[in-house]
Design an enzyme around this catalytic site. Structure first.
Site, PDB file in Angstrom:
ATOM      1  N   THR A 164       0.799  -1.198   0.000  1.00 51.13           N
ATOM      2  CA  THR A 164       0.000   0.000   0.000  1.00 51.13           C
ATOM      3  C   THR A 164       0.840   1.260   0.000  1.00 51.13           C
ATOM      4  O   THR A 164       1.972   1.251   0.420  1.00 51.13           O
ATOM      5  CB  THR A 164      -0.874  -0.041   1.265  1.00 51.13           C
ATOM      6  OG1 THR A 164      -1.520  -1.284   1.274  1.00 51.13           O
ATOM      7  CG2 THR A 164      -1.857   1.075   1.336  1.00 51.13           C
ATOM      8  N   GLY A 219       0.242   0.008   5.538  1.00 56.50           N
ATOM      9  CA  GLY A 219       0.639  -0.807   6.698  1.00 56.50           C
ATOM     10  C   GLY A 219      -0.378  -1.848   7.129  1.00 56.50           C
ATOM     11  O   GLY A 219      -0.343  -2.295   8.286  1.00 56.50           O
TER      12      GLY A 219
END
Ligand code: DON
Length: 575
Positions: free
Chosen positions: A377, A470
């Site tokens: 991401t 994360g």
């Protein structure tokens, strides 16, 4: 003339006082008056700034950054994945674009289980079946249709060039591409192998050219979203599915729609927070954590002391227990959003917290809510001179997704199907468990933790643009950045660079970044009953804080301060 002079002096004065006020804290990575982009890669931030300079607004710039990241940050930037965008326009209206991937129409509840109904390791992660129908291009297209102001092709073209003529590899790209794990992953697929591996190591500064990707981006530049969901790209995706045993069909691609949704909206100590609604758990969970913590007087607790960490961890424990039961795609289930984010509910959850001792997660259950059982991401932030703000988190899930590149098209596919609950109670890659609300169903969106967020100050003005990658740690990272700014009065750079900790109910462990937490603090937490563990690094919060300067002509002047999280070498650019 005189007015202008006074204004210039006043502006300098404000700037200098701001400078001194932050002298004791870390200076932002960039300061700007007209616009700012903070993203994971310098090329991408520059693409955004160029669009702003040429008169585009923050939404145009954000779209440009997204396509650029797909070229220069292929581990997470993407056109083969999905994500979320929160937009606050200069008139103060806030909306969100959901471009999360969807399960293909041939997906089924038990597709990752064997005959004995056990989860087959890796099937939802490193196979073609792990791929959800990509949403990124549709999301960018919808954002542009509704909020864009300059020509679509002009926004995509800089990324075509980056792919066609190449860019210089940065240390982050080299370290991933040269690591044994990712070399293996990317060597498993013949198309990925051609592009992302070679016999020698990649060198920092080396020019990296992606011709197939340039052609795909060119189709998108000319034909808009149809350049991806129809025609040659769509055919190539289906060809790739046939080659690798995947199930995304031409019809799945044609049917994919990004959706504009109302944001999750709540107050925290007089500040208004806007974040992502389901299918992200981000906004609801952030509201749960912060609304419980409104019960804490942070002025009387030392920052990062054992008490401080304990109280935040206990709020997180409650919220992640709720997440596992009450959250999923709101288009498929009734989600009790209003109750989950309410002060009443969160005060009652807070009352269950033991202020002195850790509770055991296996004894902490979800709260009491009645619901209808009907059933790596990257984050970037953008602001412009008009006061439009955009917060985007986008992903292919794992770094380089499932490691499969679409035939003759040069882009990686996501492995987002792992974010579904393959089986109730079975943890996914991020250790998150889920239940029936997040079970696999055809065309359903998998639950996410991505939490692009925008905060207004008590005067109702734009104040923060925040977010992070994360996995499951996204929510707690965003919460900590907001707490650092609002409760600890930190500069945005300090708020981002502070060491972080994370707890998610299960596993019952508090994770710490190794620096800056004293032995005494960690021992006190152990004595309270917490299980502790280190984690190398948590999140990459690329954020912007907005300060104001009152022009004598009664027009607002903005001071944008950008924090590019040093954990992964991000880049803040302004003008
Ligand atoms: O949507 C989610 O919550 C995950 N797929 C995000 C994955 C992620 O942040 C990986 N990055 N480090």
């Amino acid at each position: 003339m005189l007015k202008k002079m006074i204004y210039t002096i006043f502006r300098k004065f404000i700037f200098i006082s701001l400078f001194y006020s932050v002298l004791l804290s870390k200076f932002p990575d960039a300061i700007g008056y007209n616009g700012m982009v903070v993203s994971s890669n310098e090329y991408a931030s520059n693409v955004g700034i160029d669009i702003l300079k040429k008169g585009g607004n923050a939404i145009d710039a954000a779209i440009g950054v997204s396509f650029a990241l797909a070229v220069v940050h292929p581990g997470a930037g993407n056109i083969g994945g999905g994500g979320f965008m929160v937009i606050r326009t200069s008139d103060g209206k806030v909306s969100t674009i959901d471009f999360r991937e969807k399960a293909p129409s041939k997906a089924s509840k038990d597709m990752f289980l064997d005959d004995s109904l056990n989860v087959i390791p890796g099937k939802s992660w490193s196979t073609s079946l792990a791929t959800g129908v990509p949403g990124s291009v549709a999301g960018m297209w919808l954002a542009h249709q509704k909020y864009g102001s300059v020509n679509w092709a002009d926004i995509v073209r800089p990324s075509v060039k980056l792919a066609q003529y190449g860019f210089n590899l940065d240390p982050l790209n080299c370290s991933y591409l040269n690591s044994e794990y990712y070399k293996n992953l990317l060597s498993n697929d013949i198309e990925a192998k051609k592009i992302f591996t070679k016999s020698t190591n990649f060198k920092i500064g080396e020019t990296f050219i992606q011709t197939d990707l340039a052609n795909t981006l060119r189709r998108i530049a000319f034909n808009g979203y149809k350049g991806f969901y129809e025609g040659e790209t769509a055919k190539n995706i289906v060809k790739c599915m046939d080659r690798t045993g995947g199930i995304i069909s031409e019809q799945d691609l044609k049917n994919y729609k990004a959706i504009e949704r109302a944001p999750i909206e709540f107050d925290y100590n007089g500040y208004k927070v806007y974040s992502m609604p389901p299918p992200s758990s981000g906004g609801v969970a952030l509201a749960g954590i912060l609304n419980q913590l409104e019960n804490v007087n942070f002025d009387s607790i030392t920052y990062h002391s054992a008490d401080y960490i304990h109280l935040i961890v206990e709020a997180e424990r409650n919220v992640y227990a709720d997440r596992s039961v009450y959250l999923g795609d709101s288009d498929f289930n009734d989600i009790a959003i209003d109750e989950l984010i309410s002060d009443n509910y969160n005060n009652s959850r807070w009352n269950e917290v033991d202020l002195l001792n850790a509770r055991k997660s296996n004894e902490v259950k979800e709260g009491n809510i009645i619901y209808n059982e009907s059933e790596e991401t990257t984050h970037y932030s953008v602001v412009d001179k008009w006061g439009n703000a955009v917060s985007v988190t986008t992903t292919v899930n794992g770094w380089f997704g499932n490691g499969i590149v679409v035939d003759d098209s040069g882009f990686l596919l996501n492995n987002e199907m792992d974010d579904f609950s393959s089986k109730p109670g079975h943890p996914n890659k991020y250790g998150l468990v889920g239940n029936v609300l997040n079970s696999i169903e055809p065309n359903k969106r998998m639950l996410s933790s991505m939490s692009p967020t925008i905060v207004e100050n008590p005067e109702g003005e734009l104040f923060l643009v925040v977010g992070s990658p994360g996995g499951s740690t996204i929510i707690t990272t965003v919460a900590q950045v907001i707490l650092n700014v609002i409760n600890q009065n930190m500069s945005i750079k300090d708020a981002v660079e502070q060491s972080r900790f994370h707890h998610q109910w299960l596993p019952d462990i508090v994770y710490f970044e190794p620096l800056n937490f004293s032995k005494e603090t960690l021992n006190s937490l152990k004595n309270m009953g917490h299980n502790l563990s280190y984690r190398r690094s948590i999140g990459e919060a690329n954020c912007i804080k907005i300060d104001y300067l009152d022009d004598l002509d009664k027009q607002k002047g903005y001071i944008f301060s950008g924090a590019a999280d040093s954990r992964r070498g991000a880049s803040a650019k302004s003008y």
